[in-house]
Design a protein around this motif. Structure first.
Motif, PDB file in Angstrom:
ATOM      1  N   MET A  93      22.320  87.492  47.154  1.00 23.47           N
ATOM      2  CA  MET A  93      20.933  87.239  46.833  1.00 23.47           C
ATOM      3  C   MET A  93      20.186  88.562  46.659  1.00 23.47           C
ATOM      4  O   MET A  93      19.362  88.692  45.764  1.00 23.47           O
ATOM      5  CB  MET A  93      20.309  86.386  47.932  1.00 23.47           C
ATOM      6  N   GLU A  94      20.503  89.537  47.519  1.00 20.02           N
ATOM      7  CA  GLU A  94      19.860  90.844  47.390  1.00 20.02           C
ATOM      8  C   GLU A  94      20.248  91.507  46.075  1.00 20.02           C
ATOM      9  O   GLU A  94      19.408  92.134  45.423  1.00 20.02           O
ATOM     10  CB  GLU A  94      20.232  91.733  48.580  1.00 20.02           C
TER      11      GLU A  94
ATOM     12  N   TRP B  65      11.281  91.317  46.190  1.00 25.56           N
ATOM     13  CA  TRP B  65      10.997  89.866  46.168  1.00 25.56           C
ATOM     14  C   TRP B  65       9.641  89.579  45.533  1.00 25.56           C
ATOM     15  O   TRP B  65       9.458  88.532  44.913  1.00 25.56           O
ATOM     16  CB  TRP B  65      11.075  89.270  47.569  1.00 25.56           C
TER      17      TRP B  65
ATOM     18  N   TRP C 256      20.914  76.791  48.953  1.00 28.22           N
ATOM     19  CA  TRP C 256      20.258  78.074  48.667  1.00 28.22           C
ATOM     20  C   TRP C 256      21.275  79.088  48.151  1.00 28.22           C
ATOM     21  O   TRP C 256      20.993  79.849  47.248  1.00 28.22           O
ATOM     22  CB  TRP C 256      19.574  78.624  49.901  1.00 28.22           C
TER      23      TRP C 256
ATOM     24  N   GLY D  91      18.227  89.940  43.308  1.00 25.36           N
ATOM     25  CA  GLY D  91      16.849  90.416  43.354  1.00 25.36           C
ATOM     26  C   GLY D  91      16.730  91.834  42.835  1.00 25.36           C
ATOM     27  O   GLY D  91      15.804  92.170  42.090  1.00 25.36           O
TER      28      GLY D  91
ATOM     29  N   PHE E  14      12.733  95.695  50.141  1.00 25.05           N
ATOM     30  CA  PHE E  14      13.042  94.380  49.594  1.00 25.05           C
ATOM     31  C   PHE E  14      11.798  93.509  49.487  1.00 25.05           C
ATOM     32  O   PHE E  14      11.771  92.569  48.709  1.00 25.05           O
ATOM     33  CB  PHE E  14      14.165  93.685  50.376  1.00 25.05           C
TER      34      PHE E  14
ATOM     35  N   TYR F  95      15.110  83.591  50.819  1.00 25.40           N
ATOM     36  CA  TYR F  95      15.742  84.798  51.355  1.00 25.40           C
ATOM     37  C   TYR F  95      15.388  84.975  52.834  1.00 25.40           C
ATOM     38  O   TYR F  95      16.258  85.293  53.646  1.00 25.40           O
ATOM     39  CB  TYR F  95      15.317  86.035  50.564  1.00 25.40           C
TER      40      TYR F  95
ATOM     41  N   SER G  79      18.166  84.996  55.639  1.00 21.92           N
ATOM     42  CA  SER G  79      18.264  86.234  56.394  1.00 21.92           C
ATOM     43  C   SER G  79      18.093  85.971  57.885  1.00 21.92           C
ATOM     44  O   SER G  79      18.829  86.506  58.715  1.00 21.92           O
ATOM     45  CB  SER G  79      17.204  87.222  55.905  1.00 21.92           C
TER      46      SER G  79
ATOM     47  N   ALA H 246      21.316  80.991  44.717  1.00 24.36           N
ATOM     48  CA  ALA H 246      21.372  82.452  44.708  1.00 24.36           C
ATOM     49  C   ALA H 246      22.518  82.931  43.828  1.00 24.36           C
ATOM     50  O   ALA H 246      22.373  83.911  43.090  1.00 24.36           O
ATOM     51  CB  ALA H 246      21.531  82.979  46.129  1.00 24.36           C
TER      52      ALA H 246
ATOM     53  N   ILE I  68      11.876  82.272  45.925  1.00 23.00           N
ATOM     54  CA  ILE I  68      12.995  83.127  46.308  1.00 23.00           C
ATOM     55  C   ILE I  68      12.712  83.896  47.589  1.00 23.00           C
ATOM     56  O   ILE I  68      13.592  84.065  48.426  1.00 23.00           O
ATOM     57  CB  ILE I  68      13.384  84.091  45.157  1.00 23.00           C
ATOM     58  N   LYS I  69      11.484  84.333  47.752  1.00 23.23           N
ATOM     59  CA  LYS I  69      11.127  85.121  48.929  1.00 23.23           C
ATOM     60  C   LYS I  69      11.312  84.295  50.204  1.00 23.23           C
ATOM     61  O   LYS I  69      11.851  84.777  51.195  1.00 23.23           O
ATOM     62  CB  LYS I  69       9.681  85.599  48.785  1.00 23.23           C
TER      63      LYS I  69
ATOM     64  N   LYS J 203       9.812  86.901  42.521  1.00 25.77           N
ATOM     65  CA  LYS J 203       9.195  85.572  42.645  1.00 25.77           C
ATOM     66  C   LYS J 203       8.487  85.145  41.358  1.00 25.77           C
ATOM     67  O   LYS J 203       8.231  83.961  41.175  1.00 25.77           O
ATOM     68  CB  LYS J 203       8.265  85.503  43.850  1.00 25.77           C
TER      69      LYS J 203
END
Length: 147
Positions: free
Chosen positions: A1-2, A40, A108, A5, A36, A54, A58, A112, A50-51, A44
Protein backbone atom coordinates in the motif's frame (compact mmCIF):
# COMPACT_ATOMS: atom_id res chain seq x y z
CA UNK A 1 0.00 0.00 0.00
CA UNK A 2 2.88 2.35 0.79
CA UNK A 3 4.46 1.58 -2.58
CA UNK A 4 1.21 2.40 -4.37
CA UNK A 5 0.88 5.66 -2.47
CA UNK A 6 4.46 6.61 -3.22
CA UNK A 7 4.10 5.80 -6.93
CA UNK A 8 0.95 7.92 -7.01
CA UNK A 9 2.84 10.77 -5.33
CA UNK A 10 5.61 10.58 -7.95
CA UNK A 11 2.97 10.55 -10.70
CA UNK A 12 1.46 13.74 -9.28
CA UNK A 13 4.84 15.34 -8.48
CA UNK A 14 7.41 13.91 -10.96
CA UNK A 15 10.30 15.99 -9.62
CA UNK A 16 10.04 14.10 -6.33
CA UNK A 17 11.72 11.06 -7.90
CA UNK A 18 15.08 12.87 -7.63
CA UNK A 19 14.63 13.15 -3.86
CA UNK A 20 13.78 9.47 -3.60
CA UNK A 21 16.86 8.47 -5.54
CA UNK A 22 19.20 10.73 -3.56
CA UNK A 23 21.08 9.23 -0.62
CA UNK A 24 20.11 11.27 2.47
CA UNK A 25 23.65 10.91 3.88
CA UNK A 26 25.41 12.28 0.80
CA UNK A 27 22.88 14.48 -0.96
CA UNK A 28 20.81 17.25 0.64
CA UNK A 29 17.96 16.49 -1.79
CA UNK A 30 17.56 13.11 -0.09
CA UNK A 31 16.83 14.89 3.18
CA UNK A 32 13.79 16.60 1.66
CA UNK A 33 11.63 13.48 1.54
CA UNK A 34 8.01 13.87 2.52
CA UNK A 35 6.13 12.01 5.24
CA UNK A 36 3.50 9.41 4.47
CA UNK A 37 0.92 11.92 5.72
CA UNK A 38 1.83 14.03 2.67
CA UNK A 39 1.76 10.94 0.43
CA UNK A 40 -1.76 10.02 1.60
CA UNK A 41 -2.96 13.61 1.29
CA UNK A 42 -2.10 13.48 -2.41
CA UNK A 43 -3.28 9.88 -2.91
CA UNK A 44 -6.73 10.53 -1.43
CA UNK A 45 -7.57 12.69 -4.46
CA UNK A 46 -7.37 9.61 -6.66
CA UNK A 47 -8.21 7.04 -3.98
CA UNK A 48 -10.80 8.39 -1.53
CA UNK A 49 -10.63 6.56 1.77
CA UNK A 50 -7.04 5.39 1.28
CA UNK A 51 -5.75 7.34 4.25
CA UNK A 52 -8.23 5.67 6.62
CA UNK A 53 -7.68 2.19 5.18
CA UNK A 54 -3.92 2.63 5.57
CA UNK A 55 -4.33 3.83 9.16
CA UNK A 56 -6.47 0.79 10.04
CA UNK A 57 -4.13 -1.72 8.39
CA UNK A 58 -1.10 -0.02 9.92
CA UNK A 59 -2.68 -0.11 13.36
CA UNK A 60 -3.54 -3.78 12.97
CA UNK A 61 -0.26 -4.86 11.39
CA UNK A 62 2.15 -2.93 13.59
CA UNK A 63 2.38 -2.46 17.31
CA UNK A 64 -0.69 -0.31 17.67
CA UNK A 65 -3.39 -1.37 20.06
CA UNK A 66 -5.17 -3.49 17.42
CA UNK A 67 -1.99 -5.37 16.54
CA UNK A 68 -0.89 -5.94 20.13
CA UNK A 69 -4.18 -6.63 21.82
CA UNK A 70 -6.04 -8.36 18.98
CA UNK A 71 -4.50 -11.67 20.02
CA UNK A 72 -5.93 -11.30 23.55
CA UNK A 73 -9.56 -11.93 24.46
CA UNK A 74 -11.57 -12.08 27.64
CA UNK A 75 -13.92 -15.01 28.16
CA UNK A 76 -16.49 -14.44 30.87
CA UNK A 77 -18.92 -17.14 29.71
CA UNK A 78 -18.09 -19.58 32.54
CA UNK A 79 -16.14 -17.80 35.29
CA UNK A 80 -14.66 -19.88 38.06
CA UNK A 81 -15.72 -18.89 41.60
CA UNK A 82 -13.87 -15.78 42.75
CA UNK A 83 -12.84 -14.75 39.21
CA UNK A 84 -14.30 -12.56 36.51
CA UNK A 85 -13.46 -14.98 33.74
CA UNK A 86 -10.50 -16.11 31.77
CA UNK A 87 -7.96 -14.12 29.76
CA UNK A 88 -7.02 -15.94 26.57
CA UNK A 89 -4.16 -15.40 24.15
CA UNK A 90 -3.67 -16.80 20.67
CA UNK A 91 -0.39 -16.96 18.77
CA UNK A 92 -2.20 -16.40 15.48
CA UNK A 93 -3.71 -13.12 14.43
CA UNK A 94 -6.74 -12.22 16.44
CA UNK A 95 -9.40 -9.63 15.88
CA UNK A 96 -12.10 -7.87 17.79
CA UNK A 97 -14.77 -9.28 15.48
CA UNK A 98 -13.48 -12.64 14.16
CA UNK A 99 -16.15 -12.80 11.46
CA UNK A 100 -15.69 -9.27 10.13
CA UNK A 101 -12.16 -7.97 10.81
CA UNK A 102 -10.06 -10.50 8.86
CA UNK A 103 -12.40 -10.22 5.87
CA UNK A 104 -12.25 -6.44 6.00
CA UNK A 105 -8.45 -6.44 6.20
CA UNK A 106 -8.29 -8.89 3.28
CA UNK A 107 -10.60 -6.68 1.21
CA UNK A 108 -8.42 -3.64 1.93
CA UNK A 109 -5.34 -5.60 0.87
CA UNK A 110 -7.01 -6.67 -2.39
CA UNK A 111 -7.89 -3.04 -3.12
CA UNK A 112 -4.36 -1.97 -2.17
CA UNK A 113 -2.99 -4.57 -4.58
CA UNK A 114 -5.14 -3.13 -7.37
CA UNK A 115 -3.88 0.36 -6.51
CA UNK A 116 -0.24 -0.78 -6.57
CA UNK A 117 -0.75 -2.46 -9.95
CA UNK A 118 -2.39 0.65 -11.45
CA UNK A 119 0.27 2.98 -10.04
CA UNK A 120 3.16 0.70 -11.07
CA UNK A 121 1.75 0.56 -14.61
CA UNK A 122 1.36 4.34 -14.66
CA UNK A 123 4.94 4.76 -13.36
CA UNK A 124 6.31 2.31 -15.92
CA UNK A 125 4.57 4.12 -18.78
CA UNK A 126 5.58 7.61 -17.61
CA UNK A 127 9.14 7.06 -16.38
CA UNK A 128 10.65 3.71 -17.36
CA UNK A 129 9.47 3.09 -20.93
CA UNK A 130 10.56 6.54 -22.18
CA UNK A 131 14.06 5.86 -20.81
CA UNK A 132 14.06 2.47 -22.48
CA UNK A 133 13.07 4.05 -25.81
CA UNK A 134 15.81 6.68 -25.43
CA UNK A 135 18.38 4.01 -24.65
CA UNK A 136 17.25 1.85 -27.58
CA UNK A 137 17.26 4.81 -30.00
CA UNK A 138 20.70 5.98 -28.90
CA UNK A 139 22.07 2.42 -29.15
CA UNK A 140 20.67 2.06 -32.68
CA UNK A 141 22.12 5.43 -33.69
CA UNK A 142 25.51 4.36 -32.32
CA UNK A 143 25.49 1.03 -34.14
CA UNK A 144 24.51 2.51 -37.48
CA UNK A 145 27.17 5.25 -37.49
CA UNK A 146 30.28 3.10 -36.97
CA UNK A 147 32.33 1.92 -39.93
Amino acid sequence: MELGGLLNYVDEKPDYIQKLMANPRDDPAGRERVTFQAVWSVAKRRYPGIKNAYAELSEFGHFGSSGVFASWSFDDSDPKPGTLGRLRHTLGPGSRDPDRDPKLAAAWLVEANDMVFREATRFLEAHVLPLNRQWRDSAQDGWGSST
